[in-house]
Design a protein around this motif. Structure first.
Motif, PDB file in Angstrom:
ATOM      1  N   ARG A  52      44.059  23.869 -28.353  1.00  0.00           N
ATOM      2  CA  ARG A  52      42.719  23.315 -28.492  1.00  0.00           C
ATOM      3  C   ARG A  52      41.634  24.182 -27.857  1.00  0.00           C
ATOM      4  N   GLU A 147      52.657  21.545 -22.902  1.00  0.00           N
ATOM      5  CA  GLU A 147      52.461  21.512 -24.358  1.00  0.00           C
ATOM      6  C   GLU A 147      51.329  20.533 -24.705  1.00  0.00           C
ATOM      7  N   HIS A 148      51.320  19.404 -24.015  1.00  0.00           N
ATOM      8  CA  HIS A 148      50.290  18.399 -24.251  1.00  0.00           C
ATOM      9  C   HIS A 148      48.898  18.942 -23.924  1.00  0.00           C
ATOM     10  N   ALA A 151      47.731  21.474 -26.476  1.00  0.00           N
ATOM     11  CA  ALA A 151      47.343  20.873 -27.757  1.00  0.00           C
ATOM     12  C   ALA A 151      46.083  20.024 -27.651  1.00  0.00           C
ATOM     13  N   THR A 152      45.825  19.424 -26.479  1.00  0.00           N
ATOM     14  CA  THR A 152      44.750  18.416 -26.405  1.00  0.00           C
ATOM     15  C   THR A 152      43.718  18.681 -25.310  1.00  0.00           C
TER      16      THR A 152
ATOM     17  N   ASP B 169      53.894  12.031 -27.237  1.00  0.00           N
ATOM     18  CA  ASP B 169      52.619  11.860 -26.525  1.00  0.00           C
ATOM     19  C   ASP B 169      51.459  12.569 -27.209  1.00  0.00           C
ATOM     20  N   ILE B 170      51.728  13.763 -27.713  1.00  0.00           N
ATOM     21  CA  ILE B 170      50.638  14.551 -28.282  1.00  0.00           C
ATOM     22  C   ILE B 170      50.058  13.835 -29.507  1.00  0.00           C
ATOM     23  N   THR B 173      47.874  11.071 -28.332  1.00  0.00           N
ATOM     24  CA  THR B 173      46.611  11.546 -27.770  1.00  0.00           C
ATOM     25  C   THR B 173      45.665  12.022 -28.873  1.00  0.00           C
ATOM     26  N   LEU B 174      46.229  12.678 -29.879  1.00  0.00           N
ATOM     27  CA  LEU B 174      45.366  13.200 -30.946  1.00  0.00           C
ATOM     28  C   LEU B 174      44.688  12.080 -31.735  1.00  0.00           C
ATOM     29  N   ILE B 180      37.900  12.823 -26.985  1.00  0.00           N
ATOM     30  CA  ILE B 180      37.978  14.145 -26.344  1.00  0.00           C
ATOM     31  C   ILE B 180      36.754  14.983 -26.737  1.00  0.00           C
ATOM     32  N   GLU B 184      33.816  16.527 -24.361  1.00  0.00           N
ATOM     33  CA  GLU B 184      33.540  17.972 -24.297  1.00  0.00           C
ATOM     34  C   GLU B 184      32.044  18.262 -24.451  1.00  0.00           C
TER      35      GLU B 184
END
Lengths: 462, 195
Positions: A52, A147-148, A151-152, B169-170, B173-174, B180, B184
């Motif tokens: 990201r 990894e999390h 990616a985020t 988890d990813i 979260t996405l 997010i 930002e």
């Protein structure tokens, strides 16, 4: 009720908060190294996920790089190459082996001015707590979390407790930041900070240099804490000003206003408070196989019988067997085979200056192996500009390139089975510096004096 | 990650406090690039001692590890959890875990069960007396059962639902990407960018 420093930093990074969930926090800086990241990059590739925020990610190679002229071992070379390849593929800035900015990840980020007050910083390394010395909230994470974050740019976290450790008074001669943190861990134990962020406060901490504060925050994890933090002050700002990534001009002024508002409010509540009288501290030497098993250099190896609970008695007896030490032996009579001055705990310029002053004009005890491994190539270059390399070499020390080296024995710098080492690193676990090796944690001054004497010693003993 | 609802099986009574991740998997095992191939490194140094409990054939096939306080302290290496999983462990029962180890365990479906020291000691005694003793960890009910023993354990709702659903988890979260992105936009301008 007011907020603590760590609560303020936390609140400023909450992306999402909902009942029954941990908070989703934004990560301002993600530090990456070669050992704990390959599986995370592979996960991104398999799921076809992009990274990201490459511009909030920094990579280096430190854990298994050789620190002499030798080529990396083949298996390490593959990991080093994978880091370089992953950095290229995902567009991350990487300081590889041979780069003037390469070094231990927790040394290079503050040195570049990337670590700043009020930031959230994570890294796949437990000693990420080091960055708390500048008032950042920084903690170690596992590979799945890496990894999390890749990616985020976020991480799910349960709110930690707040613990205050106040250290007051003038440090006695020959005592350093290392002795402060070893003294704290001896007092509160390896799980004394469990589930909390420890804020180090008090006149002793305020009087320390930023390097010294980093040594203390670094070993927060050895007290079981999630992180350690020190309120930013003029020492912090003076240290940061002018560094490559520090804000400049009007942005510096904006940042300063924000940073000055970070320290804990007077009416902030801590879940736990411990107070240490610095004037009672002495240089510490660990005798056992966890960082709380220590005594001062003036004492003797303790008897397991002096430990109350059964579990502690058994642990002490097992540690003494592993370390091959007899209860009652004066610490100063314990001879060592090796001395390691290095690691993210104690390999910054201040540490090398202190150690070099002790060894100047003296010789390492014959037969003893002594290594100085600077924390970064910049630290190495700065030290060489001051002539410290010559002092160490003339005394019989090996003068190496930057890396984690003998702190964790992932490169060829390892103890042989049965060898005993006085080490400025952070962990005295069984086999930490090589299978069968025995580690005693000490300050740079004690490590240097011990190299000369051949047994544990203070500079004033020489 | 595969869902974990129950772990039922025999247990290995390690029963030591302050077991650090350097003992669980020594650092020279960390040079691998994948998530597999770590089982042989589990407790490598201690296994060289024939008297080490893991070398006792009566405990072969155990899927639950009974450990002392502060299990998994030290290094953040997730390899420690990968090694335990690969060696067949699906749950660790201890009076307390180090924070990073616990997060790593939850991310890999290794159930970290915190029980009072006295209860862990009872389990250790039971297993030492009869290695065939079966222990059950019920994630849904947050309950450990063994012959003559029922002990509820704490596991927050979020961790429990992740284990039960085997969630990525990813991906979760996405789903919050709009949050997010909004965050930002508010980040202060002076924050550093690595370029």
């Amino acid at each position: 009720m007011g907020s603590t420093l760590s609560q303020k930093v936390w609140e400023r990074h909450v992306v999402r908060r909902a009942e029954g969930e941990p908070d989703l926090l934004y990560v301002d800086l993600h530090l990456v190294h070669e050992v704990t990241s390959p599986q995370a990059f592979e996960g991104l590739r398999l799921a076809k996920r992009p990274l990201r925020r490459p511009e909030l990610t920094l990579a280096t190679m430190d854990h298994n790089v050789p620190t002499n002229d030798a080529a990396p071992e083949e298996i390490s070379a593959r990991q080093i190459e994978a880091m370089a390849q992953n950095a290229r593929e995902f567009g991350i800035r990487c300081f590889p082996m041979g780069d003037p900015d390469q070094g231990i990840v927790h040394v290079i980020s503050p040195q570049l001015g990337l670590t700043q007050p009020g930031m959230t910083i994570v890294c796949g390394d437990s000693h990420t707590s080091t960055h708390g010395a500048l008032g950042a909230l920084a903690w170690g994470i596992g590979t799945s979390e890496i990894e999390h974050v890749l990616a985020t740019q976020t991480i799910w976290q349960k709110r930690p407790g707040a613990m205050a450790v106040s250290v007051n008074g003038a440090l006695p001669p020959e005592c350093s930041a290392k002795d402060v943190i070893l003294g704290i861990i001896a007092r509160i134990g390896t799980a004394g900070g469990a589930g909390t962020v420890i804020e180090y406060r008090g006149s002793t901490i305020r009087a320390l240099s930023l390097e010294g504060r980093m040594t203390i925050c670094n070993m927060s994890i050895e007290a079981g804490a999630r992180a350690g933090i020190v309120a930013p002050d003029e020492v912090t700002f003076a240290w940061l000003a002018g560094r490559p990534y520090a804000p400049k001009g009007p942005l510096w002024e904006l940042a300063l206003d924000e940073w000055r508002a970070l320290p804990s409010d007077d009416d902030a509540r801590f879940d736990r408070e411990v107070t240490i009288d610095a004037t009672t501290l002495r240089p510490y030497v660990t005798w056992g196989t966890n960082p709380a098993q220590s005594v001062t250099i003036d004492e003797r190896v303790p008897s397991p019988d002096t430990f109350g609970a059964d579990a502690n008695r058994e642990a002490a007896a097992r540690a003494l067997r592993y370390q091959e030490l007899r209860p009652g032996t004066p610490v100063r009579e314990i001879a060592v085979d090796a001395v390691f001055i290095g690691s993210c705990t104690n390999a910054r310029l201040e540490d090398l200056r202190t150690a070099s002053e002790v060894v100047r004009g003296r010789r390492v005890k014959p037969g003893l192996r002594a290594l100085v491994v600077p924390g970064s190539m910049r630290v190495k270059a700065d030290a060489e500009r001051e002539g410290l390399d010559r002092i160490f070499r003339e005394a019989g020390f090996e003068w190496r390139d930057a890396g984690c080296s003998m702190c964790l024995g992932m490169n060829p710098d390892v103890l042989r089975p049965g060898e005993r080492c006085a080490s400025t690193s952070n962990r005295n676990f069984e086999g930490r510096q090589g299978p069968g090796g025995r580690t005693h944690l000490v300050s740079p001054a004690v490590a240097a004096a011990t190299a000369i004497a051949g047994h544990f010693a203070l500079p004033s003993d020489l | 990650m595969e869902p974990v609802r129950h772990v039922v099986g025999r247990a290995l009574p390690l029963a030591r406090a302050d077991v650090d991740t350097d003992q669980i998997i020594p650092s020279h095992w960390l040079k691998r690039l994948g998530r597999t191939g770590y089982a042989a490194g589990l407790f490598e140094a201690w296994r060289r001692d024939p008297g080490f409990v893991m070398n006792d054939a009566r405990y072969d096939g155990a899927s639950i590890l009974l450990a002392g306080a502060n299990f998994g302290s030290g290094s953040s290496r997730e390899h420690a959890v990968w090694a335990l999983r690969e060696a067949g462990f699906r749950a660790v029962i201890a009076p307390r875990f180090a924070d990073i180890f616990k997060s790593n365990a939850l991310a890999n479906g290794l159930v970290p069960v915190e029980l009072a020291e006295a209860i862990v000691t009872r389990l250790v005694d039971a297993v030492r007396a009869d290695p065939a003793t079966e222990i059950a960890v019920d994630v849904e009910q947050r309950l450990v059962t063994a012959p003559g023993l029922r002990a509820p354990f704490a596991l927050d709702d979020h961790a429990r639902s992740r284990l039960l659903a085997g969630l990525d988890d990813i991906a979760v979260t996405l789903l919050r990407e709009a949050d997010i992105t909004a965050y930002e936009k508010k980040r202060p301008e002076w924050l550093p960018k690595v370029r």
